[in-house]
Design a protein around this motif. Structure first.
Motif, mmCIF file in Angstrom:
data_model
loop_
_atom_site.group_PDB
_atom_site.id
_atom_site.type_symbol
_atom_site.label_atom_id
_atom_site.label_comp_id
_atom_site.label_asym_id
_atom_site.label_seq_id
_atom_site.Cartn_x
_atom_site.Cartn_y
_atom_site.Cartn_z
ATOM 1 N N THR A 144 -15.775 -52.514 -1.093
ATOM 2 C CA THR A 144 -15.872 -52.402 -2.554
ATOM 3 C C THR A 144 -14.575 -51.842 -3.124
ATOM 4 O O THR A 144 -14.044 -52.347 -4.127
ATOM 5 C CB THR A 144 -17.050 -51.500 -2.963
ATOM 6 N N GLU A 166 -20.343 -52.681 -6.600
ATOM 7 C CA GLU A 166 -21.076 -52.488 -5.349
ATOM 8 C C GLU A 166 -22.064 -53.631 -5.119
ATOM 9 O O GLU A 166 -22.175 -54.167 -4.010
ATOM 10 C CB GLU A 166 -21.827 -51.160 -5.345
ATOM 11 N N GLU A 182 -18.662 -49.678 1.421
ATOM 12 C CA GLU A 182 -17.940 -48.862 0.437
ATOM 13 C C GLU A 182 -16.440 -49.142 0.493
ATOM 14 O O GLU A 182 -15.781 -49.249 -0.551
ATOM 15 C CB GLU A 182 -18.215 -47.379 0.695
#
Length: 345
Positions: A264, A305, A261
């Motif tokens: 990203t 993602e 995450e």
């Protein structure tokens, strides 16, 4: 009577020579075909013998010269191939393959200047032959002539955008000049084409190092445009790496989000900021058109993602493979976007 006999022999020669000529040409082609099959089976010596037979039949057959050179080169006997390649160039002065092989032979023999000479001659003779540009970029890269390598890699990419090795070479050449943003986006581009090889592991490690260096950087060095004297768009875009990495480091300290995450978010911040700066650039060069605008478009989609997991596949293999298994539709969506989105030069 003798005159008539000579005339009759001449007529017979004219009548039958084309048939004989056609047969010998076909025989030479058949031998070369056999040689190629032997080469593909790794039987280089046997292949070379076939090519030599073909050349006895047809000493002016260009394909035979190319194939015997390739088998000699592939078997570690590159120097022996030189005479055949030089002959090939007398038959076909625009043979990009001949120039490319000669360059590679001299490069392998630790004669980079000679290799560069042949690559350049080949480009002059056949500028559309992609591997000449690519191999010239590689030779310059080994010599640490990074700017020259970058320029040649750009031409190689333009001729074959799906050639992953050219993307990688551009990334390494720009990294050698400390052009971290160019290198980062180029490694991302490379990983889109080649996400799960040993070279992919290396490419992802470079991306990781670029962000870590950004997180540790205390000051942002801003350069001005030589014409406007204002801070250049590239400086602003480069600074996005530092800001994205610093933000990610802060989130990591408080345990917010996982590694995927955070990566990203880092990439999205850099892509978005770079695209924004690209909009300010007049007369855009290759980097702004091919990399900045393209990844800016990607940042606007729901594919970030999926993209991040693809380029980090080797770093988090089991986790990412399971994610792809559970989210096959998202992987298909990224593939559809890549296929549909045109990249400019």
């Amino acid at each position: 009577m003798k005159t008539y006999h000579k005339f009759l022999l001449f007529i017979l020669f004219i009548a039958y020579a084309p048939v004989a000529f056609g047969q010998t040409k076909d025989d030479a082609k058949a031998l070369v075909k056999e040689g190629i099959a032997l080469h593909d089976a790794g039987k280089y010596d046997e292949a070379i013998a076939k090519y030599k037979e073909a050349l006895k039949i047809d000493p002016e057959y260009p394909t035979a010269y190319h194939e015997i050179s390739y088998s000699l080169f592939s078997s570690g006997r590159g120097k022996e191939a030189i005479v055949y390649l030089e002959k090939l160039l007398t038959l076909d002065s625009k043979s990009g393959g001949a120039y490319d092989m000669l360059g590679s032979i001299y490069d392998d023999d630790k004669q980079p200047d000679k290799a560069i000479e042949y690559y350049k001659k080949g480009i002059a003779a056949n500028p559309e032959y992609q591997r000449l540009h690519y191999n010239l970029a590689i030779t310059y890269l080994r010599q640490k002539k990074y700017a020259e390598s970058e320029s040649c890699a750009i031409e190689a990419i333009k001729l074959d955008p799906k050639h992953a090795s050219s993307q990688r070479t551009y990334a390494l050449a720009t990294l050698g000049q400390n052009k971290r943003l160019c290198s980062l986006l180029a490694f991302c581009s490379f990983l889109l084409l080649e996400p799960q090889t040993k070279r992919s592991t290396e490419a992802y490690e470079y991306i990781d190092k670029i962000f870590k260096a950004g997180a540790d950087q205390k000051e942002i060095l801003m350069t001005t445009d030589k014409d406007t004297k204002e801070i250049s768009p590239m400086s602003f875009a480069e600074s996005s790496i530092i800001m994205a990495a610093s933000a990610s480091k802060a989130l990591e300290k408080i345990g917010a989000g996982n590694a995927q995450e955070r990566l990203t978010n880092e990439l999205k911040m850099v892509f978005t900021a770079t695209s924004k700066e690209s909009a300010k650039v007049n007369n855009k060069d290759f980097f702004w058109k091919y990399y900045a605008d393209y990844f800016g478009k990607l940042a606007e989609t729901d594919n970030m993602e999926t993209f991040t997991r693809l380029i980090s596949l080797t770093a988090y293999k089991d986790e990412n493979l399971q994610w792809f298994k559970d989210n096959n539709a998202k992987l298909s969506a990224l593939d559809a976007w890549v296929t549909a989105t045109k990249r400019e030069f």
